[in-house]
Motif scaffolding. Structure first.
Motif, PDB file in Angstrom:
ATOM      1  N   SER A 224      39.334  -9.026 -27.494  1.00 21.27           N
ATOM      2  CA  SER A 224      40.231  -8.187 -26.698  1.00 21.27           C
ATOM      3  C   SER A 224      41.486  -8.985 -26.413  1.00 21.27           C
ATOM      4  O   SER A 224      41.427 -10.058 -25.787  1.00 21.27           O
ATOM      5  N   GLY A 225      42.611  -8.461 -26.871  1.00 19.48           N
ATOM      6  CA  GLY A 225      43.858  -9.204 -26.699  1.00 19.48           C
ATOM      7  C   GLY A 225      43.799 -10.503 -27.474  1.00 19.48           C
ATOM      8  O   GLY A 225      43.475 -10.543 -28.653  1.00 19.48           O
ATOM      9  N   GLY A 226      44.050 -11.590 -26.804  1.00 18.91           N
ATOM     10  CA  GLY A 226      43.994 -12.911 -27.444  1.00 18.91           C
ATOM     11  C   GLY A 226      42.687 -13.633 -27.223  1.00 18.91           C
ATOM     12  O   GLY A 226      42.589 -14.822 -27.537  1.00 18.91           O
ATOM     13  N   SER A 227      41.699 -12.937 -26.669  1.00 12.10           N
ATOM     14  CA  SER A 227      40.416 -13.583 -26.371  1.00 12.10           C
ATOM     15  C   SER A 227      39.329 -13.110 -27.340  1.00 12.10           C
ATOM     16  O   SER A 227      39.291 -11.936 -27.715  1.00 12.10           O
ATOM     17  N   ARG A 228      38.457 -14.053 -27.735  1.00 12.14           N
ATOM     18  CA  ARG A 228      37.337 -13.723 -28.602  1.00 12.14           C
ATOM     19  C   ARG A 228      36.082 -14.411 -28.097  1.00 12.14           C
ATOM     20  O   ARG A 228      36.117 -15.575 -27.685  1.00 12.14           O
ATOM     21  N   VAL A 229      34.965 -13.689 -28.167  1.00 17.81           N
ATOM     22  CA  VAL A 229      33.668 -14.248 -27.805  1.00 17.81           C
ATOM     23  C   VAL A 229      32.694 -13.915 -28.927  1.00 17.81           C
ATOM     24  O   VAL A 229      32.596 -12.757 -29.353  1.00 17.81           O
ATOM     25  N   GLY A 230      31.999 -14.913 -29.426  1.00 18.19           N
ATOM     26  CA  GLY A 230      31.071 -14.699 -30.524  1.00 18.19           C
ATOM     27  C   GLY A 230      29.678 -15.189 -30.185  1.00 18.19           C
ATOM     28  O   GLY A 230      29.501 -16.166 -29.453  1.00 18.19           O
ATOM     29  N   ILE A 231      28.683 -14.496 -30.708  1.00 19.46           N
ATOM     30  CA  ILE A 231      27.280 -14.894 -30.574  1.00 19.46           C
ATOM     31  C   ILE A 231      26.657 -14.841 -31.965  1.00 19.46           C
ATOM     32  O   ILE A 231      26.824 -13.850 -32.688  1.00 19.46           O
ATOM     33  N   SER A 232      25.957 -15.887 -32.350  1.00 19.31           N
ATOM     34  CA  SER A 232      25.335 -15.898 -33.670  1.00 19.31           C
ATOM     35  C   SER A 232      23.922 -16.455 -33.577  1.00 19.31           C
ATOM     36  O   SER A 232      23.579 -17.190 -32.640  1.00 19.31           O
ATOM     37  N   TRP A 233      23.115 -16.083 -34.568  1.00 19.22           N
ATOM     38  CA  TRP A 233      21.720 -16.534 -34.619  1.00 19.22           C
ATOM     39  C   TRP A 233      21.329 -16.736 -36.070  1.00 19.22           C
ATOM     40  O   TRP A 233      21.736 -15.986 -36.949  1.00 19.22           O
ATOM     41  N   ARG A 234      20.546 -17.781 -36.326  1.00 18.74           N
ATOM     42  CA  ARG A 234      20.098 -18.090 -37.682  1.00 18.74           C
ATOM     43  C   ARG A 234      18.600 -18.370 -37.647  1.00 18.74           C
ATOM     44  O   ARG A 234      18.112 -19.102 -36.776  1.00 18.74           O
ATOM     45  N   SER A 235      17.882 -17.789 -38.567  1.00 19.89           N
ATOM     46  CA  SER A 235      16.433 -17.979 -38.600  1.00 19.89           C
ATOM     47  C   SER A 235      16.086 -19.396 -39.040  1.00 19.89           C
ATOM     48  O   SER A 235      16.848 -20.058 -39.752  1.00 19.89           O
ATOM     49  N   GLY A 236      14.915 -19.852 -38.623  1.00 23.20           N
ATOM     50  CA  GLY A 236      14.414 -21.136 -39.091  1.00 23.20           C
ATOM     51  C   GLY A 236      13.752 -20.992 -40.449  1.00 23.20           C
ATOM     52  O   GLY A 236      13.402 -19.891 -40.880  1.00 23.20           O
ATOM     53  N   ASN A 237      13.577 -22.120 -41.113  1.00 26.79           N
ATOM     54  CA  ASN A 237      12.916 -22.135 -42.420  1.00 26.79           C
ATOM     55  C   ASN A 237      11.895 -23.260 -42.464  1.00 26.79           C
ATOM     56  O   ASN A 237      12.177 -24.377 -42.014  1.00 26.79           O
ATOM     57  N   ARG A 238      10.732 -22.957 -42.991  1.00 26.34           N
ATOM     58  CA  ARG A 238       9.706 -23.970 -43.185  1.00 26.34           C
ATOM     59  C   ARG A 238       9.650 -24.345 -44.666  1.00 26.34           C
ATOM     60  O   ARG A 238       9.464 -23.476 -45.521  1.00 26.34           O
ATOM     61  N   HIS A 239       9.814 -25.636 -44.946  1.00 28.28           N
ATOM     62  CA  HIS A 239       9.837 -26.104 -46.324  1.00 28.28           C
ATOM     63  C   HIS A 239       8.612 -26.974 -46.618  1.00 28.28           C
ATOM     64  O   HIS A 239       8.285 -27.871 -45.838  1.00 28.28           O
ATOM     65  N   HIS A 240       7.969 -26.695 -47.721  1.00 25.81           N
ATOM     66  CA  HIS A 240       6.855 -27.510 -48.196  1.00 25.81           C
ATOM     67  C   HIS A 240       7.308 -28.217 -49.465  1.00 25.81           C
ATOM     68  O   HIS A 240       7.579 -27.577 -50.487  1.00 25.81           O
ATOM     69  N   LEU A 241       7.419 -29.534 -49.394  1.00 28.29           N
ATOM     70  CA  LEU A 241       7.952 -30.308 -50.506  1.00 28.29           C
ATOM     71  C   LEU A 241       6.828 -30.841 -51.390  1.00 28.29           C
ATOM     72  O   LEU A 241       5.798 -31.306 -50.887  1.00 28.29           O
ATOM     73  N   THR A 242       7.032 -30.748 -52.677  1.00 29.41           N
ATOM     74  CA  THR A 242       6.121 -31.353 -53.648  1.00 29.41           C
ATOM     75  C   THR A 242       6.928 -32.248 -54.575  1.00 29.41           C
ATOM     76  O   THR A 242       8.106 -31.987 -54.850  1.00 29.41           O
ATOM     77  N   GLY A 243       6.309 -33.306 -55.052  1.00 27.45           N
ATOM     78  CA  GLY A 243       7.037 -34.213 -55.923  1.00 27.45           C
ATOM     79  C   GLY A 243       6.152 -35.318 -56.438  1.00 27.45           C
ATOM     80  O   GLY A 243       4.937 -35.153 -56.586  1.00 27.45           O
ATOM     81  N   ASP A 244       6.742 -36.473 -56.658  1.00 27.22           N
ATOM     82  CA  ASP A 244       6.043 -37.601 -57.270  1.00 27.22           C
ATOM     83  C   ASP A 244       6.199 -38.851 -56.425  1.00 27.22           C
ATOM     84  O   ASP A 244       7.180 -39.023 -55.696  1.00 27.22           O
ATOM     85  N   SER A 245       5.201 -39.734 -56.541  1.00 27.42           N
ATOM     86  CA  SER A 245       5.251 -41.065 -55.947  1.00 27.42           C
ATOM     87  C   SER A 245       5.174 -42.099 -57.052  1.00 27.42           C
ATOM     88  O   SER A 245       4.335 -41.992 -57.961  1.00 27.42           O
TER      89      SER A 245
END
Length: 256
Positions: A224-245
């Motif tokens: 409104s006019g020169g003012s801005r208000v923002g709200i944001s949300w981001r989901s979490g992520n669960r990662h399962h890593l596989t690889g080599d040793s």
């Protein structure tokens, strides 16, 4: 040969669970825009450059024509540490860990790409490719801290596609999907003198990656006019890593 057998079990166990806890927030990167960095990331949900696509895609409705942004940051952390006391077991004896105190920073290049395309005066499509995590540490093989970690790194790629809709002159809303992939490398030295006395360190290299994971985000913008208000949300992520040793520096006797 009993000591050798125990040693093989130790190496195998370390390959499976080789790293200490990693607090991933220390590897997090917020280098999406020089402007937001200059404001210490204040106001990212209402920013007026295209990096706002990552923080709050609802704010992309302020752009009236197609545009894209390419951002590149070079991060060179410099950290010095002093190990006051570090010991290891040499069969039945406790001895100081030989080595040096050094820096642990590693240079990282952080790219970001954003594109915004207004479909009409209310609907805006956007896409961003970012690197939310991507730092690393490197203590070195001669460090006194080598039994805790050698070099560790976490890197990720996030592809975010979003649609924003301008409800009226005051409110805009947006939603998007995130496709994310994570890679990690966690390495350390292992003290084998517990069993064998004067032998060299063994080095364990662990590298893994996750498949692509799906998440989503949403945002709201009020202006409104020169003012801005923002709200944001981001989901979490669960990662399962596989690889080599990979185990390096095992002499012939220990391989049998």
């Amino acid at each position: 040969m009993t000591g050798i057998n125990y040693l093989k079990y130790l190496i195998f166990s370390v390959c499976l669970t080789a790293s200490s806890l990693v607090y991933s927030a220390a590897f997090q990167l917020n280098d999406k825009s020089a402007a937001t960095l200059g404001r210490a990331n204040a106001g990212t949900a209402v920013s007026d450059d295209m990096s706002v696509q990552f923080w709050n895609p609802a704010a992309t409705t302020q752009f009236e024509q197609f545009g894209f942004s390419v951002v590149g940051s070079v991060i060179r952390p410099s950290n010095e540490y002093d190990v006051l006391r570090s010991t290891r077991t040499n069969q039945l004896m406790i001895e100081p860990v030989p080595g040096n105190d050094s820096t642990l920073g590693a240079t990282t290049f952080v790219p970001s790409i954003f594109a915004v395309y207004p479909i009409n005066d209310r609907l805006v499509a956007s896409v961003g490719v970012t690197m939310p995590f991507g730092l690393s540490t490197d203590y070195g093989k001669e460090s006194k801290a080598r039994y805790f970690a050698l070099d560790s790194s976490i890197s990720s790629v996030n592809i975010n596609a979003a649609i924003a809709f301008k409800l009226n002159e005051y409110f805009s809303i947006a939603s998007g999907i995130n496709i994310i992939k994570l890679e990690a490398e966690l390495n350390q030295a292992i003290n084998l003198r517990v069993f064998e006395g004067e032998v060299d360190d063994v080095f364990i290299y662990n590298k893994g990656e996750s498949g692509w994971r799906l998440g989503w985000n949403m945002g709201i913008l009020f202006q409104s006019g020169g003012s801005r208000v923002g709200i944001s949300w981001r989901s979490g992520n669960r990662h399962h890593l596989t690889g080599d040793s990979l185990v390096k520096n095992i002499d012939d006797e220990l391989r049998e």
